[in-house]
Design an enzyme around this catalytic site. Structure first.
Site, PDB file in Angstrom:
ATOM      1  CE1 TYR A 194     103.377  84.964  44.177  1.00 59.49           C
ATOM      2  CE2 TYR A 194     102.734  85.076  41.869  1.00 59.49           C
ATOM      3  CZ  TYR A 194     102.623  85.532  43.166  1.00 59.49           C
ATOM      4  OH  TYR A 194     101.744  86.541  43.445  1.00 59.49           O
ATOM      5  CD  GLU A 245     101.345  85.931  46.812  1.00 62.55           C
ATOM      6  OE1 GLU A 245     101.418  87.019  46.218  1.00 62.55           O
ATOM      7  OE2 GLU A 245     101.881  85.723  47.910  1.00 62.55           O
TER       8      GLU A 245
END
Ligand code: GDP
Ligand code: MN
Length: 380
Positions: free
Chosen positions: A101, A189
């Site tokens: 992530y 993101e």
């Protein structure tokens, strides 16, 4: 403003992030053609403004164009968390060895952008944050200096232990920050950032939220807006020049000034109920704005009472009162209205409201409690 993955991928790519190519398809036939053009196995992904598409069945692998068509047929029209899928993204499928992530948000506590990474990627980062927060590594970015090399490399080492991967990740972090900054984003993101079996580091998902208050600096982003994915009431509010955020409670609020609107919501919660919305009618509120505000709030079936909280400064109380009278003439108002107003032209306002039998007070506490009591008793 939220944008779609395919739009965020393009912004990322423009800033040099390693993002595989993609096509966008609105029909199964288009998806099949895209798969043929890309060659080899592909991944088909729902384009909706929510995360967790994978878990919801909105991400499927297809080994050939015919199965790409079938997968697109299954995903198009699907309902994901209340949003209907109108488009799919078709991209070459990759062989995943590792998922991480990577995200940048504006952090209120440290008052700067924060880069966060976790080797526990691919899944909901909120779950990781809740259950194993030690698996999330962070670096605060001082906007005067940008992301420093040691920060980027340090976080790279939190993800990987071989140097070429660390370098590739650090380079990607710098580019992601550039994209974030240049776009005036509030979030950028990559989840997952993958390492492929061939050892390549690739961004195979892209998410970006753009700061509404900076959109005026980016006329090129206006075309990224997808009205079908927005709350209709919020679209209408934007067009009428009102700042409105829909919430889940029962007490509709019409307030002048963002600070007073926040304080009103706090007080509603303090007295044990939930606000149905945030709404700021702005400084100089002409009566038309009040009518639009009422229309927007009444379109929410959860609203059981409407609370006006007006502190007259530049805003004139009589303008607001005239707006309320107009709204009562034009709209079918089937919920009780309570009003607090004080300040500029308060007397005139009270006079106007008396003519339509609406009492007003100048106590905020009183009016909030009254609104909650009426919302509880109301049948709508
Ligand atoms: P999200 O669930 O909305 O975040 O959608 P993602 O694009 O992140 O996809 C969800 C998951 O699908 C990823 O975490 C991967 O595990 C998987 N996935 C996505 N693309 C590929 C791909 O090209 N190959 C493989 N093998 N899996 C993929
Ligand atoms: Mn994802």
């Amino acid at each position: 403003m939220k944008i779609h993955e395919y739009q965020a991928r393009k912004i990322f790519r423009d800033h040099g992030l390693p993002v595989p190519p993609e096509r966008v398809a609105g029909t199964p036939a288009e998806a099949e053609a895209a798969a043929r053009e890309l060659g080899g196995p592909v991944v088909i992904k729902a384009q909706v403004h929510v995360g967790g598409r994978g878990k919801a069945g909105g991400v499927k692998l297809a080994s050939d164009p015919a199965s790409a068509r079938e997968a697109a047929g299954a995903i198009l029209g699907m309902d994901i968390k209340g949003l209907e899928v109108g488009k799919v993204l078709v991209a070459p499928a990759v062989d995943i060895e590792h998922e991480a992530y990577v995200g940048i948000i504006v952090d209120r506590a440290s008052q700067c952008p924060v880069l966060m990474v976790s080797a526990a990627g691919g899944v909901d980062i909120e779950d990781v944050a809740r259950t194993t927060p030690e698996k999330i590594h962070k670096a605060e970015i001082d906007p005067r200096y940008g992301l420093l090399n040691h920060q980027a490399m340090g976080l790279g080492f939190d993800l990987y232990d071989d140097l070429p991967r660390v370098r590739a990740a650090a380079d990607l972090f710098r580019r992601l920050y550039e994209a974030f900054l240049a776009s005036d984003a509030s979030l950028a993101e990559v989840n997952p950032l993958v390492v492929t079996r061939q050892g390549e580091v690739l961004a195979i998902d892209a998410k970006m939220n753009l700061d509404d208050n900076a959109l005026f600096r980016h006329p090129e982003f206006e075309e990224l807006r997808d009205p079908a994915s927005e709350e209709p009431a919020e679209t209408m509010a934007r067009e009428k020049g009102l700042s409105y955020v829909k919430l889940d409670g029962t007490v509709g609020c019409i307030v002048n000034g963002a600070g007073l609107a926040m304080a009103t919501m706090d007080l509603i919660k303090y007295y044990g109920a939930e606000p149905a919305n945030f709404l700021d009618i702005g400084g100089s509120s002409n009566p038309e704005k009040v009518v639009s505000a009422m229309r927007i709030i009444l379109s929410d079936p959860n609203v059981k009472a409407i609370l006006f909280n007006i502190f007259g400064g530049i805003t004139r109380c009589d303008d607001v009162a005239n707006g309320i009278v107009k709204a009562l003439e034009q709209l079918e108002v089937d919920v009780p209205i309570v009003i607090r107003l004080t300040g500029t032209n308060e007397k005139e306002a009270l006079e106007i409201l008396r003519s339509v039998n609406l009492p007003a007070t100048n106590s905020m506490d009183e009016v909030v409690q009254k609104a909650i009591e009426l919302a509880k008793g109301a049948a709508r």
